[in-house]
Design an enzyme around this catalytic site. Structure first.
Site, PDB file in Angstrom:
ATOM      1  N   HIS A 124       0.764  -1.165  -0.117  1.00  0.00           N
ATOM      2  CA  HIS A 124      -0.002  -0.153   0.054  1.00  0.00           C
ATOM      3  C   HIS A 124       1.064   1.073   0.192  1.00  0.00           C
ATOM      4  O   HIS A 124       1.807   1.287   0.815  1.00  0.00           O
ATOM      5  CB  HIS A 124      -0.802  -0.049   1.223  1.00  0.00           C
ATOM      6  CG  HIS A 124      -1.684   1.199   1.344  1.00  0.00           C
ATOM      7  ND1 HIS A 124      -1.391   2.267   2.370  1.00  0.00           N
ATOM      8  CD2 HIS A 124      -2.909   1.704   0.802  1.00  0.00           C
ATOM      9  CE1 HIS A 124      -2.158   3.122   2.322  1.00  0.00           C
ATOM     10  NE2 HIS A 124      -2.993   3.160   1.338  1.00  0.00           N
ATOM     11  N   HIS A 170       1.718  10.943  -2.111  1.00  0.00           N
ATOM     12  CA  HIS A 170       0.259  10.832  -1.481  1.00  0.00           C
ATOM     13  C   HIS A 170      -0.287  12.261  -1.619  1.00  0.00           C
ATOM     14  O   HIS A 170       0.066  13.104  -0.677  1.00  0.00           O
ATOM     15  CB  HIS A 170       0.742  10.511  -0.061  1.00  0.00           C
ATOM     16  CG  HIS A 170      -0.385   9.719   0.598  1.00  0.00           C
ATOM     17  ND1 HIS A 170      -0.579   9.646   2.142  1.00  0.00           N
ATOM     18  CD2 HIS A 170      -1.700   9.329   0.284  1.00  0.00           C
ATOM     19  CE1 HIS A 170      -1.728   9.090   2.453  1.00  0.00           C
ATOM     20  NE2 HIS A 170      -2.261   8.969   1.319  1.00  0.00           N
TER      21      HIS A 170
END
Length: 592
Positions: A124, A170
């Site tokens: 992830h 991110h």
């Protein structure tokens, strides 16, 4: 026997006898049983391999191979080739050539079934070097993950500041970006070092159509013939890992209009709760059951705390506007929830397969009502589970919740550490560490009336695992001599238990042995297992610290289905999963 001295308060010294590593009493008794006049010959050793180590097909040649391996070690007396003395026998048992998993097995699961029939080693936010909010983005953690056998790499792709190139970062955080092309080139270079089986790149796409076209060109030029691209049509069934060896697969939602990033909004109370939880134990708090997680998450808003955008239905006309056709053609595994609620998301289409993503919270709440529907869905389709958005510290969750419901892609923050990640490491030590583990048959096959496995059902015990912890060694060589205690040798104890379905979960503890670098516990534990196929054996060593939190002394996690019977040397690992050079336990595994 030597002496070790500790200085106390600069005034006086404490001396402790430092015993050399030697065979425990049970091992001495076993040696006497399989030897004559202090010598274990070839036939004695062969009988030991068959009767104790349960290597039923062991031959005299196998026994000779054990002895030949010991000849390379120093201080081993083979007694003029007649056989082993006690010291040689003990060195064989505690040596690197006697591991708990059989290295000769390699990849031994049937790899010719569809991808949906396998648990897949899944990362992830694979590009993050640390926390989810402010760490650097880099190709280094991607390389590290691939070299450890991870097969699913996630990349969040965004326009750069001038809107003419693509970054990986991110979104809506302070993380520093890395160029997409750098990540793609590193994936190509390192994809198949640890395993030949396919690498899946899951893309979280936040791009305009022109940049999607640019990404399509980057991917095509980087991977070339390595790329598995069936075209824009949905697959009717997933190919097998065997047929996709050394291939790269792209998985994402179908193209949609570019959505501008919004500033990150952090739930302060949730953030503080996460920070507080990590303070409890810096190297990993205990793995929670999914029932406990449900209680913890009652106040969390599933949609508000998700760190990934909702997936659009692939048939939504809005998702087709301005789509880059060359980008769409690259998507081999299409992702999408579809319209409606959970039952609609879990609908099984007989004509096509897809990937569904759920947050850990969505899964934990869904299994309460839709557990068997999830098992049925994962028989043909892929289910990806990802950490909840408030795991800013890159912690992880209990992976067994997903695995016991058939979820193939249980996505973890691989750059972190802690007990949950140790379970992930343990699961994917199976099947030669290739990153694909065949799911048990009960998660794949429906009964005569279409019934599927019910994770909530109370099942009878299938087998009991008996574990004996004889002793441990190696800390004296791998740690500073005052690492555990400034004024005396360490006080070690071991914890051993099972991670698996709720009925099988348990942890047990040995006694604490004071002032001893080479603890000999010689304790036996039994673990009744209702679903041994999903069971993982957890092993930890701690140093009892009367002044505060106990110190970490090593850990490992092993798939019960692949444990070698008999007496084995079990190497321990650091918090981050790196194997220590010398630290290991001598243990025995029996199934009754």
């Amino acid at each position: 026997m030597s002496k070790q001295t500790y200085t106390v308060c600069l005034c006086f010294r404490r001396r402790f006898h430092q015993a050399a590593s030697e065979a425990p009493a049970d091992i001495k008794e076993m040696f006497n049983q399989y030897s004559d006049n202090g010598v274990m010959g070839l036939e004695h050793l062969r009988r030991f391999l068959v009767e104790v180590q349960r290597e039923e097909n062991a031959t005299l040649e196998d026994a000779q191979a054990v002895m030949d391996g010991l000849k390379e070690l120093k201080h081993i007396n083979i007694f003029h080739r007649r056989g082993l003395n006690l010291d040689g026998f003990f060195k064989y048992l505690i040596g690197d050539g006697n591991p708990p998993l059989n290295p000769k097995l390699g990849v031994h699961h049937d790899m010719n079934d569809p991808l949906s029939h396998y648990f897949v080693y899944t990362g992830h936010n694979s590009y993050l070097t640390g926390n989810q909010l402010s760490s650097d983005c880099s190709d280094v953690p991607i390389i590290s993950a691939l070299n450890k056998g991870v097969r699913v790499i996630e990349l969040d792709i965004w326009p750069n500041s001038t809107k003419d190139d693509v970054n990986v970062l991110h979104g809506r955080t302070l993380t520093t970006p890395v160029l997409l092309i750098k990540c793609l080139r590193s994936i190509k270079e390192h994809a198949f070092i640890a395993s030949e089986y396919p690498v899946v790149i899951t893309l979280e796409d936040h791009l305009t159509p022109d940049l999607q076209a640019k990404v399509a060109e980057m991917i095509t030029q980087t991977f070339g013939d390595m790329l598995f691209s069936p075209g824009s049509e949905c697959l009717g069934e997933f190919p097998s890992p065997e047929s996709l060896k050394r291939r790269v697969i792209i998985s994402t939602k179908p193209p949609k209009e570019y959505l501008k990033a919004e500033d990150v909004k952090v739930n302060e109370s949730a953030s503080q709760k996460e920070k507080n939880s990590t303070k409890e134990e810096a190297w990993g708090s205990e793995v929670k059951s999914f029932k406990a997680n449900l209680d913890d998450d009652k106040e969390d808003d599933l949609n508000g705390n998700s760190d990934e955008s909702d997936e659009l239905d692939e048939e939504d006309p809005k998702s087709q506007q301005n789509a880059a056709p060359e980008y769409r053609r690259l998507i081999a595994i299409q992702a999408g929830k579809g319209k409606g609620g959970m039952l609609d998301w879990l609908r099984v289409d007989p004509d096509k397969v897809r990937r569904l993503s759920l947050s850990e919270q969505e899964l934990e709440k869904a299994v309460v009502t839709y557990g068997q529907d999830i098992v049925r869905f994962t028989g043909r389709n892929l289910l990806r589970v990802y950490p909840k958005g408030i795991r800013f510290d890159s912690s992880n969750y209990n992976p067994l919740v997903g695995w016991m419901h058939g979820a193939q892609m249980v996505a973890f923050n691989m750059q972190g550490y802690g007990r949950s990640l140790w379970l992930m490491h343990g699961m994917f030590r199976a099947n030669g560490g290739c990153g694909y583990v065949k799911k048990p048959d009960f998660l794949l096959k429906a009964g005569p009336n279409g019934e599927v496995f019910n994770p909530k059902a109370t099942l009878p015990v299938k087998v009991t695992l008996k574990v004996t912890i004889y002793m441990g060694e190696g800390w004296y060589y791998d740690f500073n001599h005052t690492h555990f205690d400034t004024y005396s040798p360490p006080d070690f104890y071991a914890r051993v238990g099972i991670a698996g379905v709720p009925a099988d979960v348990v942890m047990k503890k040995t006694k604490t042995l004071e002032d001893n670098w080479i603890p000999t516990w010689d304790e036996e534990f039994e673990f009744p297992l209702t679903v041994p196929e999903l069971a993982l054996l957890r092993i930890e060593v701690h140093e009892d610290d009367m002044s505060g939190k106990d110190d970490f002394g090593g850990q490992t996690c092993l798939p019960v289905s692949e444990l070698r019977k008999g007496i084995r040397a079990v190497p321990l690992h650091s918090q981050k999963g790196d194997k220590y050079k010398s630290v290991k336990l001598l243990m025995r595994f029996e199934f009754v």
